[in-house]
Design a protein around this motif. Structure first.
Motif, PDB file in Angstrom:
ATOM      1  N   LYS A  68       0.787  -1.184   0.010  1.00 62.88           N
ATOM      2  CA  LYS A  68       0.203   0.025  -0.006  1.00 62.88           C
ATOM      3  C   LYS A  68       1.015   1.243   0.144  1.00 62.88           C
ATOM      4  CE  LYS A  68      -0.505   0.284   5.159  1.00 62.88           C
ATOM      5  NZ  LYS A  68      -1.537   0.116   6.305  1.00 62.88           N
ATOM      6  N   GLY A  69       2.218   1.192   0.328  1.00 60.61           N
ATOM      7  CA  GLY A  69       2.945   2.459   0.372  1.00 60.61           C
ATOM      8  C   GLY A  69       3.066   3.260  -0.760  1.00 60.61           C
ATOM      9  N   ILE A  70       2.984   2.423  -2.088  1.00 63.02           N
ATOM     10  CA  ILE A  70       3.198   3.119  -3.342  1.00 63.02           C
ATOM     11  C   ILE A  70       1.540   3.673  -3.663  1.00 63.02           C
ATOM     12  CG2 ILE A  70       3.270   2.590  -5.738  1.00 63.02           C
ATOM     13  CD1 ILE A  70       5.535   0.477  -5.223  1.00 63.02           C
ATOM     14  N   LEU A  71       0.746   3.016  -3.350  1.00 61.99           N
ATOM     15  CA  LEU A  71      -0.628   3.316  -3.451  1.00 61.99           C
ATOM     16  C   LEU A  71      -1.001   4.767  -2.753  1.00 61.99           C
ATOM     17  CD1 LEU A  71      -3.629   3.408  -4.799  1.00 61.99           C
ATOM     18  CD2 LEU A  71      -4.050   1.797  -2.627  1.00 61.99           C
ATOM     19  N   MET A  72      -0.545   4.798  -1.446  1.00 62.94           N
ATOM     20  CA  MET A  72      -0.670   5.899  -0.554  1.00 62.94           C
ATOM     21  C   MET A  72       0.030   7.104  -1.213  1.00 62.94           C
ATOM     22  SD  MET A  72       0.196   6.027   3.296  1.00 62.94           S
ATOM     23  CE  MET A  72       2.000   5.454   2.961  1.00 62.94           C
ATOM     24  N   ASN A  73       1.156   7.033  -1.760  1.00 63.14           N
ATOM     25  CA  ASN A  73       1.900   8.181  -2.289  1.00 63.14           C
ATOM     26  C   ASN A  73       1.655   8.418  -3.741  1.00 63.14           C
ATOM     27  OD1 ASN A  73       3.856   8.677  -0.104  1.00 63.14           O
ATOM     28  ND2 ASN A  73       4.461   6.725  -0.300  1.00 63.14           N
ATOM     29  N   THR A  74       1.044   7.609  -4.394  1.00 66.00           N
ATOM     30  CA  THR A  74       0.487   7.942  -5.759  1.00 66.00           C
ATOM     31  C   THR A  74      -0.865   8.366  -5.814  1.00 66.00           C
ATOM     32  OG1 THR A  74      -0.240   5.808  -6.430  1.00 66.00           O
ATOM     33  CG2 THR A  74       1.999   6.568  -7.024  1.00 66.00           C
ATOM     34  N   SER A  76      -3.523   6.843  -6.625  1.00 67.91           N
ATOM     35  CA  SER A  76      -4.594   6.359  -7.713  1.00 67.91           C
ATOM     36  C   SER A  76      -4.000   4.834  -8.198  1.00 67.91           C
ATOM     37  CB  SER A  76      -4.549   6.967  -9.041  1.00 67.91           C
ATOM     38  OG  SER A  76      -3.362   7.058  -9.806  1.00 67.91           O
ATOM     39  N   VAL A  77      -4.988   3.925  -8.454  1.00 70.24           N
ATOM     40  CA  VAL A  77      -4.585   2.602  -8.966  1.00 70.24           C
ATOM     41  C   VAL A  77      -3.804   2.553 -10.184  1.00 70.24           C
ATOM     42  CG1 VAL A  77      -5.682   0.323  -9.599  1.00 70.24           C
ATOM     43  CG2 VAL A  77      -6.857   1.646  -7.729  1.00 70.24           C
ATOM     44  N   GLY A  78      -4.342   3.274 -11.198  1.00 70.17           N
ATOM     45  CA  GLY A  78      -3.387   3.314 -12.332  1.00 70.17           C
ATOM     46  C   GLY A  78      -1.773   3.601 -12.119  1.00 70.17           C
ATOM     47  N   ASN A 224     -11.892   4.783 -13.384  1.00 74.72           N
ATOM     48  CA  ASN A 224     -11.429   6.005 -12.957  1.00 74.72           C
ATOM     49  C   ASN A 224      -9.838   5.912 -12.329  1.00 74.72           C
ATOM     50  OD1 ASN A 224     -11.122   8.919 -12.971  1.00 74.72           O
ATOM     51  ND2 ASN A 224     -11.936   9.225 -10.772  1.00 74.72           N
ATOM     52  N   ALA A 225      -9.454   5.090 -13.137  1.00 71.64           N
ATOM     53  CA  ALA A 225      -7.806   4.541 -12.446  1.00 71.64           C
ATOM     54  C   ALA A 225      -6.960   5.499 -12.153  1.00 71.64           C
ATOM     55  CB  ALA A 225      -7.260   3.429 -13.225  1.00 71.64           C
ATOM     56  N   PHE A 226      -6.886   6.679 -12.974  1.00 73.67           N
ATOM     57  CA  PHE A 226      -6.069   7.727 -12.853  1.00 73.67           C
ATOM     58  C   PHE A 226      -6.640   8.843 -12.124  1.00 73.67           C
ATOM     59  CE2 PHE A 226      -4.225   5.116 -15.963  1.00 73.67           C
ATOM     60  CZ  PHE A 226      -2.935   4.918 -15.720  1.00 73.67           C
ATOM     61  N   GLY A 227      -7.497   8.730 -11.246  1.00 68.94           N
ATOM     62  CA  GLY A 227      -8.114   9.957 -10.890  1.00 68.94           C
ATOM     63  C   GLY A 227      -7.467  10.047  -9.396  1.00 68.94           C
ATOM     64  N   VAL A 228      -6.850  11.287  -9.136  1.00 66.72           N
ATOM     65  CA  VAL A 228      -6.045  11.229  -8.118  1.00 66.72           C
ATOM     66  C   VAL A 228      -6.931  11.650  -6.787  1.00 66.72           C
ATOM     67  CG1 VAL A 228      -4.099  12.945  -6.983  1.00 66.72           C
ATOM     68  CG2 VAL A 228      -4.197  12.341  -9.496  1.00 66.72           C
ATOM     69  N   ASN A 229      -6.602  10.972  -5.703  1.00 67.61           N
ATOM     70  CA  ASN A 229      -7.461  11.220  -4.462  1.00 67.61           C
ATOM     71  C   ASN A 229      -6.897  12.315  -3.806  1.00 67.61           C
ATOM     72  OD1 ASN A 229      -8.849   8.835  -5.112  1.00 67.61           O
ATOM     73  ND2 ASN A 229      -7.564   7.567  -4.212  1.00 67.61           N
ATOM     74  N   LEU A 293      -9.790  -5.917  -3.939  1.00 65.98           N
ATOM     75  CA  LEU A 293      -9.860  -4.911  -2.869  1.00 65.98           C
ATOM     76  C   LEU A 293     -10.136  -3.529  -3.339  1.00 65.98           C
ATOM     77  CD1 LEU A 293      -7.014  -6.365  -0.670  1.00 65.98           C
ATOM     78  CD2 LEU A 293      -9.385  -6.636  -0.188  1.00 65.98           C
ATOM     79  N   THR A 294     -10.751  -2.496  -2.803  1.00 63.41           N
ATOM     80  CA  THR A 294     -10.868  -1.128  -3.141  1.00 63.41           C
ATOM     81  C   THR A 294      -9.408  -0.463  -2.638  1.00 63.41           C
ATOM     82  OG1 THR A 294     -11.956  -0.644  -1.140  1.00 63.41           O
ATOM     83  CG2 THR A 294     -13.286  -1.214  -3.009  1.00 63.41           C
ATOM     84  N   ALA A 295      -9.264   0.630  -3.292  1.00 60.48           N
ATOM     85  CA  ALA A 295      -8.180   1.167  -2.942  1.00 60.48           C
ATOM     86  C   ALA A 295      -8.159   1.773  -1.486  1.00 60.48           C
ATOM     87  CB  ALA A 295      -7.851   2.571  -3.637  1.00 60.48           C
TER      88      ALA A 295
END
Length: 499
Positions: A68-74, A76-78, A224-229, A293-295
């Motif tokens: 999850k470290g990469i997901l947390m800092n990006t 977005s899933v994409g 919406n894989a590249f939608g920034v959270n 799993l969801t983000a």
């Protein structure tokens, strides 16, 4: 200071492995043990064993526990999948650069040996100093703690594993790996192959059901894989740093070059195949995670693989901690097997006690180099703040890997006539070297205090070099003590300098 040649010490009072007039060992002095061939490290690392060493050491607990470290800092899933892929490609660039070094400098020792060849003994000793003092015992203790925690977890679920019991089991795990590597190169390699297949099987158990869900049409988590959270663009370098850390370990085959069969072909092929296997596996397992799993669920989980299994497989999730513990054990085994050869090579150069360059007269293993850090590792396990120590030293790995790759570029111009059976385009090491120093700069920017402490610890290697290596007029009592200790340990361990 010039390199110190290894001299076969006399152990006449011990009765072990004297040489006769022809230079061969007299087996009658070995407690009636027959020494049928030369005492040396054998070339037992085949292509399959090389792949298992690299792959089995890279794939540790991280990909199962906290991607999850990469997901947390990006955010977005994409973008997180792009970072996983990009880090794999860049790690391949570093691995290819090391493949060139491993085929033109056919010596074991990895980072240490390449820095020694390019920049001399002081820089190489500083790298060795940091490895011995902090990085290796802390890294071994951390991966071993993960082994102890997850092998016990099925017995205590859903409760916490008792800390003391976890450390006792961890110390047993460390001891067993040290013993295995001390007794047999072949068996440590066979177990590494088995554990590598276990890791790949564990990943397939996640990848196949995850992709099956995807093919069934469960694609909502990729909308919406590249939608920034919420993560800003500044999080991308941190995500990149986390990804490169997950791929670290592609350099371990270079630590054992002298034991590789036909290194000019085996080293590049093993490195390339290993990096393809790891990169494809990492990307696919993350796709599988996102298919189930969801983000938000991934970010909330402390063990993503267990959350995945619990949601999709129910009671089967209890098998996940077992696979994670086997994965950790494989990383322990591969790391100890490889890094002991760095100590072995450094001892030959006079940068560590000569005992560490000796080989067991029957097992043909570098037994002293294998068990060298065992006491410090166990001590750190029970009393040290190993996670803080790893934070201090996290940047040192990339600093010195960057220096190694810079050494490759330097050797291209310093020694253009050097035989290079495998040669990469210059832009590959140049790009990777830049990336390493970028990560070092990122560490200094994001955590200047801990990184500064780590840098200070690294600098202590400079006075240590002049005290322990350059200063050769030490008091006779110190010399007598070290000689006596070395001879006693040599007799106890039944080791001699290789022929």
């Amino acid at each position: 200071m010039g390199r110190k040649p290894v001299v076969n010490p006399s152990i006449s009072n011990g009765g072990y492995a004297k040489r006769d007039s022809s230079g061969q060992f007299d087996s009658s002095d070995c407690n009636n043990t027959t020494v049928s061939d030369k005492v040396e490290l054998k070339k037992k690392v085949t292509l399959l064993r090389g792949i298992s060493l690299i792959t089995g050491t890279i794939i540790g607990a991280g990909i199962f526990i906290s991607p999850k470290g990469i997901l947390m800092n990006t955010g977005s899933v994409g973008m997180s999948l792009i970072i996983w892929t990009a880090c794999g490609v860049l790690s391949l660039f570093g691995a290819l650069s090391y493949a060139e070094l491993g085929t033109c400098i056919k010596k074991s020792g990895g980072h240490y040996t390449y820095i020694l060849e390019a920049f001399g003994p002081l820089a190489a000793f500083v790298r060795l100093w940091v490895e011995v003092l902090a990085i290796r015992p802390a890294a071994t203790a951390v991966i071993s703690l993960a082994f102890g925690q997850y092998i016990l977890q099925p017995l205590f679920m859903p409760c916490e594993v008792p800390e003391l019991l976890m450390k006792i089991v961890t110390s047993i795990g460390i001891t067993s790996v040290m013993y295995l590597n001390s007794m047999s190169v072949s068996w440590s390699a066979r177990i590494q192959i088995f554990l590598t297949f276990c890791k790949l099987l564990a990943m397939l158990i996640i990848i196949v059901p995850g992709l099956f869900q995807l093919f069934k049409g469960e694609t909502q988590n990729f909308h919406n894989a590249f939608g920034v959270n919420e993560s800003p663009v500044m999080g991308l370098p941190l995500a990149f740093y986390s990804g490169m850390y997950a791929y670290a370990g592609w350099f371990y085959l270079n630590f054992v070059t002298e034991e590789v069969e036909n290194p000019e072909k085996t080293v590049p092929l093993a490195i390339c195949l290993s990096m393809v296997i790891v990169t494809v596996s990492y990307v696919l397992i993350n796709v599988a995670y996102y298919a189930v799993l969801t983000a938000e669920e991934m970010l909330a989980s402390d063990a993503v693989a267990m959350s995945f299994a619990a949601k999709l497989m129910g009671k089967f999730s209890i098998a996940v901690p077992i696979f994670v513990s086997l994965s950790c054990y494989g990383s322990m085994n591969g790391g100890i097997f490889a890094v002991s050869r760095m100590f072995y090579a450094a001892s030959r150069e006079g940068h560590l006690p000569e005992l560490l360059s000796m080989v067991h007269i029957r097992k043909h293993t570098p037994l002293p180099a294998v068990i060298f850090l065992y006491p410090l590792t166990i001590l750190m396990l029970f009393v040290g703040d190993i996670y803080s120590l790893l934070n201090f030293m996290s940047f040192v790995r990339w600093l010195f890997i960057g220096i190694v790759i810079m050494g490759l570029i330097y050797l291209r111009y310093k020694q253009p006539q050097m035989h290079r059976p495998f040669k990469v385009p210059l832009f590959i090491p140049a790009l990777f070297c830049f990336s390493c120093f970028l990560m070092v700069g990122l560490s200094l920017y994001s955590d200047p205090i801990n990184t500064g402490i780590g840098f200070g610890i690294t600098l202590t290697g400079i006075p240590a070099y002049y005290i322990f290596i350059v200063w050769n007029k030490k008091p006779k009592i110190i010399q007598k003590f070290t000689d006596s200790t070395s001879r006693t340990l040599q007799i106890i361990l039944e080791v001699v300098s290789p022929e």
